[in-house]
Enzyme design. Structure first.
Site, PDB file in Angstrom:
ATOM      1  N   THR A 122     114.412  74.170  61.956  1.00  0.00           N
ATOM      2  CA  THR A 122     116.071  74.447  62.806  1.00  0.00           C
ATOM      3  C   THR A 122     115.009  75.531  63.271  1.00  0.00           C
ATOM      4  O   THR A 122     115.782  76.624  62.584  1.00  0.00           O
ATOM      5  CB  THR A 122     116.710  73.782  62.358  1.00  0.00           C
ATOM      6  OG1 THR A 122     116.656  72.294  62.275  1.00  0.00           O
ATOM      7  CG2 THR A 122     118.110  73.894  63.282  1.00  0.00           C
ATOM      8  N   ASN A 211     123.058  68.985  66.723  1.00  0.00           N
ATOM      9  CA  ASN A 211     124.349  68.967  65.696  1.00  0.00           C
ATOM     10  C   ASN A 211     125.095  69.780  65.543  1.00  0.00           C
ATOM     11  O   ASN A 211     126.344  69.954  65.210  1.00  0.00           O
ATOM     12  CB  ASN A 211     123.805  70.335  65.027  1.00  0.00           C
ATOM     13  CG  ASN A 211     122.438  70.249  63.548  1.00  0.00           C
ATOM     14  OD1 ASN A 211     122.061  68.601  63.771  1.00  0.00           O
ATOM     15  ND2 ASN A 211     121.615  70.606  62.846  1.00  0.00           N
ATOM     16  N   GLY A 256     138.058  64.369  57.537  1.00  0.00           N
ATOM     17  CA  GLY A 256     138.786  64.857  56.811  1.00  0.00           C
ATOM     18  C   GLY A 256     138.734  66.391  56.160  1.00  0.00           C
ATOM     19  O   GLY A 256     139.236  66.745  57.320  1.00  0.00           O
ATOM     20  N   GLY A 260     130.340  70.383  56.200  1.00  0.00           N
ATOM     21  CA  GLY A 260     129.333  71.038  54.974  1.00  0.00           C
ATOM     22  C   GLY A 260     127.822  70.681  54.950  1.00  0.00           C
ATOM     23  O   GLY A 260     127.011  70.243  56.296  1.00  0.00           O
ATOM     24  N   CYS A 263     122.901  72.560  57.280  1.00  0.00           N
ATOM     25  CA  CYS A 263     123.307  72.555  58.640  1.00  0.00           C
ATOM     26  C   CYS A 263     123.811  72.282  59.763  1.00  0.00           C
ATOM     27  O   CYS A 263     123.694  73.571  60.523  1.00  0.00           O
ATOM     28  CB  CYS A 263     122.145  71.009  59.130  1.00  0.00           C
ATOM     29  SG  CYS A 263     120.266  70.455  58.496  1.00  0.00           S
TER      30      CYS A 263
HETATM   31  C1  UDX Z   1     122.934  66.563  60.044  1.00  0.00           C
HETATM   32  C2  UDX Z   1     122.688  65.865  60.756  1.00  0.00           C
HETATM   33  O1  UDX Z   1     122.932  64.492  60.641  1.00  0.00           O
HETATM   34  C3  UDX Z   1     121.352  65.607  61.296  1.00  0.00           C
HETATM   35  O2  UDX Z   1     120.502  65.182  62.012  1.00  0.00           O
HETATM   36  C4  UDX Z   1     120.492  66.904  60.575  1.00  0.00           C
HETATM   37  O3  UDX Z   1     119.517  66.771  61.608  1.00  0.00           O
HETATM   38  C5  UDX Z   1     121.173  67.864  59.752  1.00  0.00           C
HETATM   39  O4  UDX Z   1     122.454  68.037  59.519  1.00  0.00           O
HETATM   40  P1  UDX Z   1     123.233  66.904  57.286  1.00  0.00           P
HETATM   41  O5  UDX Z   1     124.286  67.833  56.983  1.00  0.00           O
HETATM   42  O6  UDX Z   1     122.663  65.488  56.430  1.00  0.00           O
HETATM   43  O7  UDX Z   1     122.755  65.966  58.376  1.00  0.00           O
HETATM   44  O8  UDX Z   1     125.009  65.625  57.208  1.00  0.00           O
HETATM   45  P2  UDX Z   1     126.075  64.484  57.390  1.00  0.00           P
HETATM   46  O9  UDX Z   1     125.732  63.034  57.661  1.00  0.00           O
HETATM   47  O10 UDX Z   1     125.688  65.084  59.224  1.00  0.00           O
HETATM   48  O11 UDX Z   1     127.204  65.115  57.542  1.00  0.00           O
HETATM   49  C6  UDX Z   1     127.779  66.946  57.487  1.00  0.00           C
HETATM   50  C7  UDX Z   1     128.884  66.702  57.302  1.00  0.00           C
HETATM   51  O12 UDX Z   1     129.918  66.552  58.421  1.00  0.00           O
HETATM   52  C8  UDX Z   1     129.694  66.329  56.183  1.00  0.00           C
HETATM   53  O13 UDX Z   1     130.120  67.342  54.970  1.00  0.00           O
HETATM   54  C9  UDX Z   1     130.488  65.530  56.095  1.00  0.00           C
HETATM   55  O14 UDX Z   1     131.430  64.949  55.382  1.00  0.00           O
HETATM   56  C10 UDX Z   1     130.829  65.336  57.385  1.00  0.00           C
HETATM   57  N1  UDX Z   1     131.192  64.208  58.931  1.00  0.00           N
HETATM   58  C11 UDX Z   1     130.639  63.373  58.836  1.00  0.00           C
HETATM   59  C12 UDX Z   1     133.261  63.628  58.959  1.00  0.00           C
HETATM   60  O15 UDX Z   1     133.295  64.783  58.063  1.00  0.00           O
HETATM   61  N2  UDX Z   1     132.987  62.903  59.204  1.00  0.00           N
HETATM   62  C13 UDX Z   1     131.930  62.659  59.927  1.00  0.00           C
HETATM   63  O16 UDX Z   1     133.080  61.181  60.405  1.00  0.00           O
HETATM   64  C14 UDX Z   1     130.579  62.499  60.094  1.00  0.00           C
END
Ligand code: UDX
Length: 478
Positions: A122, A211, A256, A260, A263
């Site tokens: 990224t 993102n 929540g 975190g 990304c």
């Molecule tokens: C994210 C993007 O989803 C992905 O497309 C990109 O390539 C990288 O960043 P990732 O960091 O693996 O992926 O996790 P993700 O499942 O998106 O969750 C990120 C954070 O958001 C987590 O802390 C998760 O607990 C939180 N989250 C996610 C929430 O609090 N509520 C939600 O509804 C979804």
């Protein structure tokens, strides 16, 4: 097709293994000798379901190899992917592009025939231009094209996301590069995954915008959750109520403790910086980041309130530490802020996580780490679910209650319902839902909403305002 993948972090390793699985001939290159030696023995440095088997299988089939030297890998490749880290630069929050530019200089030296250089990391808008400039300067004779191909995979679901993407974004300026990229992704094209061909800068920005939008969606529902707690509404029902509108969608609306991971925090920060540089400030994203930062620590106050206000001499048992389930990744995990805030308020913290404890010990040394959720809860004044691992969805509350000092559950992921936990003799606080205090206390909020029966919108708004002004005095939401 021969592919070189520079960088064997999350994105590099998963993409390399998946391209090999499509039938391409992939060499993953990394400077870290130990990591490469381990990968050659089939030892995977990260916790990602299914990656182990995928790497072993493709290595055995001879389509996936590892190397510390990029000479051969780059010289013979049709496409060279740059998948090195772009961490936040210390001090100013811009993305640190030094690894990208170093990789570009090293690649330049080894180029032979026409090669497509693809940025998968990224990177801020304009990085592709700079990569092109660096290579052109180092090798005026080289025949190459630079492409932006951002990766959207999620940790914990990385292989599925790579193989069944919602879309593939390819930013290019040279038609020959488009053809190489089309050939690389042909197996997915047959799966009907849409490929979006754009300009290079557009592709770079698309990743940040995606993102930032997702982070905004989460933060939006988190703030709605705060309001739900004050007025006695249920955020999960609100989320469903709005999510069933196709224009909004049900995903990424789980309230929540705040987002975190490696990304969202880094990318929202980098987008804010880029936007400021171009005098097009992204005020919504700025607010999202600020709200999210405060939120993580505020979760500790929620615990204190559930225990009557003070955490002095209290023991808190935390279930789940990683930023989300199915990963051992602790980067920017809400648990870090929650634990330090609990400790600042005088609490002793016990913790259990199915996969993240080794990583957690590095950032949270003053925690007692336990082997099971049950040993973690022993003698504790409260149990706090921070990450929604599958194994926390069917806890034996009778067993927990016997060994805990007092039976409080603070559920930061809304895994349980207040009634079922209250039946087991626990007090319950979730996120954005009527908690068991309200339930046991007869629902003052519900009485106000139904019995007071506001008769018009204007009246309703006035009454709501007055109600909220006195909400704290009435103890609603506490
Ligand atoms: C994210 C993007 O989803 C992905 O497309 C990109 O390539 C990288 O960043 P990732 O960091 O693996 O992926 O996790 P993700 O499942 O998106 O969750 C990120 C954070 O958001 C987590 O802390 C998760 O607990 C939180 N989250 C996610 C929430 O609090 N509520 C939600 O509804 C979804």
């Amino acid at each position: 097709m021969r592919v070189a993948m520079i960088g064997t972090g999350y994105v590099g390793l998963v993409s390399g293994a998946c391209f090999a699985d499509f039938g391409h001939d992939v060499t993953c290159v990394d400077k870290d000798k130990e990591k490469i030696a381990a990968l050659e023995r089939g030892v995977i440095p990260i916790y990602e379901p299914g990656l182990d088997d995928l790497v072993k299988h493709n290595s055995r089939e001879g389509r996936l190899s590892f190397s510390v030297d990029l000479t051969e890998a780059v010289g013979s490749a049709a496409a060279v992917f740059i998948a090195v880290g772009t961490p936040s630069r210390r001090g100013d929050g811009h993305a640190d592009l030094s690894y990208i530019y170093r990789a570009a200089r090293e690649i330049a030296e080894k180029l032979r025939d026409f090669t497509v250089i693809v940025t998968k990391s990224t990177v801020p808008v304009g990085t592709g231009d700079e990569v092109e400039r660096i290579i052109r300067e180092a090798r005026p004779d080289a025949d190459f094209a630079v492409v932006s191909n951002p990766e959207f995979l999620r940790e914990g679901a990385a292989i599925r996301d790579f193989k069944h993407p919602d879309r593939i974004v390819v930013g290019f300026e040279d038609e020959r590069a488009r053809e190489v990229m089309a050939e690389l992704y042909r197996p997915l094209y047959l799966n009907a995954a849409p490929i979006l061909y754009t300009g290079r800068r557009t592709a770079e920005l698309t990743k940040y915008a995606a993102n930032a939008f997702l982070a905004t969606k989460i933060t939006f529902i988190n703030e709605i959750a705060d309001l739900c707690e004050k007025i006695g509404a249920d955020v999960q029902e609100v989320a469903r109520g709005i999510g069933l509108d196709n224009r909004i969608g049900t995903k990424f609306l789980h309230a929540g403790p705040g987002f975190g991971g490696s990304c969202f925090p880094k990318d929202t920060q980098a987008l804010i910086k880029t936007a400021q540089d171009y005098a097009a400030p992204q005020r919504i994203v700025e607010a999202v980041l600020a709200v999210n930062d405060v939120r993580k620590r505020a979760m500790a106050r929620k615990v204190a309130i559930a225990l009557g206000g003070s955490l002095r001499n209290k023991t808190i048992a935390l279930l789940g530490l990683t930023f989300k389930p199915n990963t051992d990744d602790m980067r920017e995990a809400p648990a870090i802020s929650v634990v330090t805030a609990l400790q600042d308020m005088g609490a002793t913290v016990h913790a259990y996580d199915p996969a993240g404890m080794d990583q957690a010990k590095k950032v949270l040394p003053d925690v007692t780490y336990c082997d099971t959720p049950y040993s973690c809860a022993e003698g504790a004044d409260a149990l706090v679910i921070v990450t929604e691992w599958e194994q926390f969805r069917a806890l034996d509350f009778a067993r927990l209650k016997k060994s805990m000092k007092s039976a409080h559950l603070i559920d930061l992921r809304n895994v349980y319902r207040a009634e079922e936990v209250a039946r087991q003799g626990f007090s319950y606080d979730g996120i954005g839902r009527p908690n068991s205090h309200v339930l046991n206390d007869e629902p003052r909020v519900v009485t106000w909403l139904s019995a007071a029966g506001p008769s018009s919108h204007a009246e309703s708004a006035r009454e709501l305002e007055a109600f909220l002004a006195h909400a704290d005095e009435r103890g609603v939401g506490a």
